[in-house]
Design an enzyme around this catalytic site. Structure first.
Site, PDB file in Angstrom:
ATOM      1  N   ARG A   1       0.946  -1.239  -0.034  1.00 54.34           N
ATOM      2  CA  ARG A   1       0.003   0.074  -0.030  1.00 54.34           C
ATOM      3  C   ARG A   1       0.684   1.370  -0.197  1.00 54.34           C
ATOM      4  O   ARG A   1       0.578   2.327  -0.621  1.00 54.34           O
ATOM      5  CB  ARG A   1      -1.006   0.128   1.128  1.00 54.34           C
ATOM      6  CG  ARG A   1      -1.936  -1.157   1.424  1.00 54.34           C
ATOM      7  CD  ARG A   1      -3.108  -1.020   0.439  1.00 54.34           C
ATOM      8  NE  ARG A   1      -4.278  -1.848   0.392  1.00 54.34           N
ATOM      9  CZ  ARG A   1      -5.119  -2.039   1.441  1.00 54.34           C
ATOM     10  NH1 ARG A   1      -5.191  -0.810   2.558  1.00 54.34           N
ATOM     11  NH2 ARG A   1      -6.125  -2.834   1.607  1.00 54.34           N
TER      12      ARG A   1
ATOM     13  N   ASP B   1     -16.309   9.146   6.902  1.00 54.96           N
ATOM     14  CA  ASP B   1     -15.347   8.284   6.723  1.00 54.96           C
ATOM     15  C   ASP B   1     -14.168   9.116   7.125  1.00 54.96           C
ATOM     16  O   ASP B   1     -13.912  10.437   7.101  1.00 54.96           O
ATOM     17  CB  ASP B   1     -15.140   7.605   5.407  1.00 54.96           C
ATOM     18  CG  ASP B   1     -14.527   6.454   5.381  1.00 54.96           C
ATOM     19  OD1 ASP B   1     -15.229   5.382   5.151  1.00 54.96           O
ATOM     20  OD2 ASP B   1     -13.413   6.463   5.398  1.00 54.96           O
TER      21      ASP B   1
END
Length: 276
Positions: free
Chosen positions: A42, A141
């Site tokens: 990532r 979020d």
């Protein structure tokens, strides 16, 4: 942890521990020991974008560069979602709305790319027979990238293949030409959801209360137990006695009897003697 001969960047056990510490401090997320490969894959994208040659140099850069914190968090958060995932929760929501046809606030505390809050909005629109309802839906979020996708409301046709033909007609526009293979949430439904970026670890969530229904599904599993209890306490403090807290299938708060009482499968009612 040794660097593989095929690895593009050096990545030591010390680097991995620094990543874990920063992610826990900034987002409350506790990474398991086994997540080193995920972290490498990532974050390697960020190193390439920034033209940084090692994880140590990247982490030093992260410490000195506040604007890199959000891309760092975005890279390491997981956003698995779908329309009407765990359908029994939406059945329970419909039942609650039928019994409480009044001004209400619903908070979806992990909106991801929007499938969950738009599923909530569909249930609200169906229960009231209108897009114009007394129900406010706030969706939040920590990841700024997924919030942008949620606001746009554009999905692949595959994302809606399990929905009924009626819902597809009522709530989606099908793309044509360059947009073939895509669908978009109709503007009337998009307007029903207010998206906000909220880090659950921050002291101020900037939300008005009371919040009648909270969907906080498959989020708590990323926090350690003390953090879970702390966040749950703060959420319950925002709710009325007849509120409904919805958790994810992997989360169980049956042992937190001073805060919540079970009222269905991973659905809870707040205990209003709970400390605030």
């Amino acid at each position: 942890m040794k660097q593989s001969s095929g690895q593009e960047f050096s990545f030591s056990k010390k680097d991995f521990e620094r990543v874990r510490q920063v992610l826990y401090a900034k987002a409350g997320i506790k990474l398991a020991d086994s997540k080193d490969s995920l972290v490498y894959s990532r974050l390697a994208r960020r190193l390439r974008i920034l033209n940084i040659q090692s994880f140590q140099a990247y982490l030093d850069y992260l410490e000195k560069t506040p604007e890199e914190q959000q891309p760092f968090i975005n890279a390491l958060t997981t956003n698995l979602t779908a329309f009407f995932r765990e359908p029994h929760h939406f059945d329970a929501l419909a039942e609650y709305l039928k019994k409480n046809k009044r001004k209400l606030t619903i908070w979806c505390a992990a909106s991801s790319t929007g499938e969950e809050p738009y599923s909530i909005a569909m249930i609200v629109a169906e229960c009231f027979g209108s897009f114009d309802t007394p129900v406010s839906i706030v969706a939040s979020d920590i990841d700024s990238n997924v919030l942008e996708k949620a606001r746009n409301g554009i999905y692949s046709v595959d994302a809606v293949k399990k929905l009924s033909a009626q819902r597809c007609r009522q709530f989606f526009h099908r793309g044509t030409g360059r947009n073939q293979g895509k669908v978009r949430i109709v503007p009337e439904l998009r307007k029903m959801v207010l998206y906000k970026q909220i880090n659950l670890m921050h002291s101020n969530w900037a939300l008005s209360y009371p919040i009648d229904i909270i969907f906080c599904r498959n989020v708590m599993i990323y926090f350690d137990k003390p953090t879970q209890v702390s966040i749950l306490k703060r959420m319950i403090a925002l709710m009325p006695a007849n509120g409904m807290y919805v958790a994810g299938h992997s989360e169980n708060f049956n042992h937190q009897r001073e805060l919540v009482t079970p009222m269905g499968q991973t659905i809870y009612a707040p205990v209003k003697s709970a400390p605030e």
